[in-house]
Design an enzyme around this catalytic site. Structure first.
Site, short mmCIF file in Angstrom:
data_model
loop_
_atom_site.label_atom_id
_atom_site.label_comp_id
_atom_site.label_asym_id
_atom_site.label_seq_id
_atom_site.Cartn_x
_atom_site.Cartn_y
_atom_site.Cartn_z
N GLY A 73 0.85 -1.19 0.00
CA GLY A 73 0.00 0.00 0.00
C GLY A 73 0.88 1.24 0.00
N GLY A 121 0.71 -5.27 0.68
CA GLY A 121 -0.55 -5.18 -0.05
C GLY A 121 -0.56 -5.94 -1.36
CD GLU A 144 3.20 -6.17 5.97
OE1 GLU A 144 2.49 -6.14 4.96
OE2 GLU A 144 3.93 -7.14 6.25
CG ASP A 152 -2.25 -4.99 6.58
OD1 ASP A 152 -1.19 -5.25 5.96
OD2 ASP A 152 -2.90 -3.95 6.37
#
Length: 356
Positions: A73, A121, A144, A152
């Site tokens: 992301g 992402g 991350e 996530d």
């Protein structure tokens, strides 16, 4: 054969239908195709359209440029929004996870080309696909924890289901893997040399679909690639990873990595301990807890758990400092809170999961 090209709300997603195949291309090569909210919305729009279109039998997802499918992301914009008191970071995760879930549940086969960097992402998009293709250029990972965040985009589901403790290791360390390991772990289904990608496109343009488009696509991939590669480094390390990453908590994991020798893996173990000690202690501990809980939850419940963590993380986690140190100021000297695993209290970790 007719080709329809669509112009989307943003030219950062290119969409085209050729020979009953919907092609979606992430088109921000300068930013390694990192996802913005507009891109998430555009992908969702085309997938919903094609789900209803009987002339589309399958979907292919890829990234523009040779460097990567998608590096995650656009975290910088989320940081800036939070700092400005806006809510982009909240909207973004809700819509990104809904897109990832829609891909997992999509009723037509989706093939993804994880050529080059496929991180964060990008993995969220790819792991819900039916046919996950890697090349010799592929670098897959959930990095991350390096910026004080947790894996996530469904990571609590797909990492927690890898064999043994491989997913715990990859999530807590943020380590990246190449093609052989991706196939060994179950994060990819097919290997294709990058010089075969043109032949794949040609094959897709000439494919005649029967009643089972997924089988048709598998038949094409079988002509061009393979499902196993020799010498996956993680295969050799597997017993060692299964031992260390099943330990009860991170202080135990780091301590044993430093003091216990298993076979000839001590250099790897020490390097891994060093790596863990550079990461956010809070992010690693929350990741460990999240992945262990993820094993018991279905896909929807995993996304819900990640969203629950997200809603607290910009305020109470380490991501703002991580983005500052690694992306904005680039001093690579994050001041994690707390600074060490020893100083991290169990209650601080548990608090994030309250009210789930």
């Amino acid at each position: 054969m007719t080709a329809h090209a669509y112009t989307s709300a943003t030219d950062h997603v290119l969409a085209e239908v050729r020979n009953q195949v919907g092609h979606l291309t992430l088109n921000r090569p300068a930013g390694l195709n990192a996802l913005t909210l507009d891109m998430v919305r555009s992908l969702r729009h085309h997938l919903e359209q094609w789900a209803r279109d009987p002339h589309v039998r399958a979907v292919v997802l890829r990234g523009a440029g040779p460097k990567g499918f998608c590096a995650g992301g656009d975290i910088r914009s989320l940081h800036d929004s939070f700092k400005a008191g806006d809510t982009l970071h909240e909207t973004f995760f809700v819509e990104e996870y809904a897109l990832d879930l829609a891909i997992h549940r999509y009723r037509k086969p989706v093939l993804v080309l994880m050529d080059g960097f496929t991180l964060g992402g990008g993995m969220g998009l790819a792991q819900g696909c039916d046919l996950r293709v890697v090349t010799e250029r592929s670098r897959l990972g959930m990095p991350e924890v390096g910026i004080g965040y947790f894996p996530d985009v469904g990571g609590s589901y797909f990492l927690s289901r890898l064999p043994g403790e491989l997913g715990i290791y990859l999530g807590v360390s943020g380590a990246q893997v190449q093609a052989a390991d991706a196939l060994y772990c179950g994060l990819a289904d097919w290997y294709l040399a990058s010089d075969q990608l043109a032949a794949l496109d040609q094959g897709l343009d000439q494919l005649s679909f029967g009643d089972h488009p997924l089988k048709d696509l598998q038949g094409l991939l079988a002509k061009l690639g393979s499902q196993v590669l020799e010498d996956a480094p993680l295969e050799k390390l597997r017993p060692v990873i299964d031992h260390f990453f099943a330990l009860p908590d991170l202080p135990a994991i780091v301590e044993q990595l430093r003091t216990v020798s298993i076979g000839d893996s001590h250099a790897w173990a020490t390097a891994t301990a060093d790596q863990l000690e550079s990461r956010s202690p809070l992010a690693m501990a929350v990741t460990l807890e999240m992945l262990r809980r993820g094993r018991q939850r279905d896909l929807e419940a995993c996304f819900a758990m990640e969203l629950h963590l997200d809603r607290q993380w910009f305020q109470h986690g380490d991501i703002i400092e991580g983005v500052r140190a690694l992306i904005i100021d680039k001093d690579k000297q994050p001041r994690w809170n707390p600074a060490t695993l020893a100083a991290l209290q169990r209650q601080r970790v548990d608090q994030f999961f309250e009210g789930l």
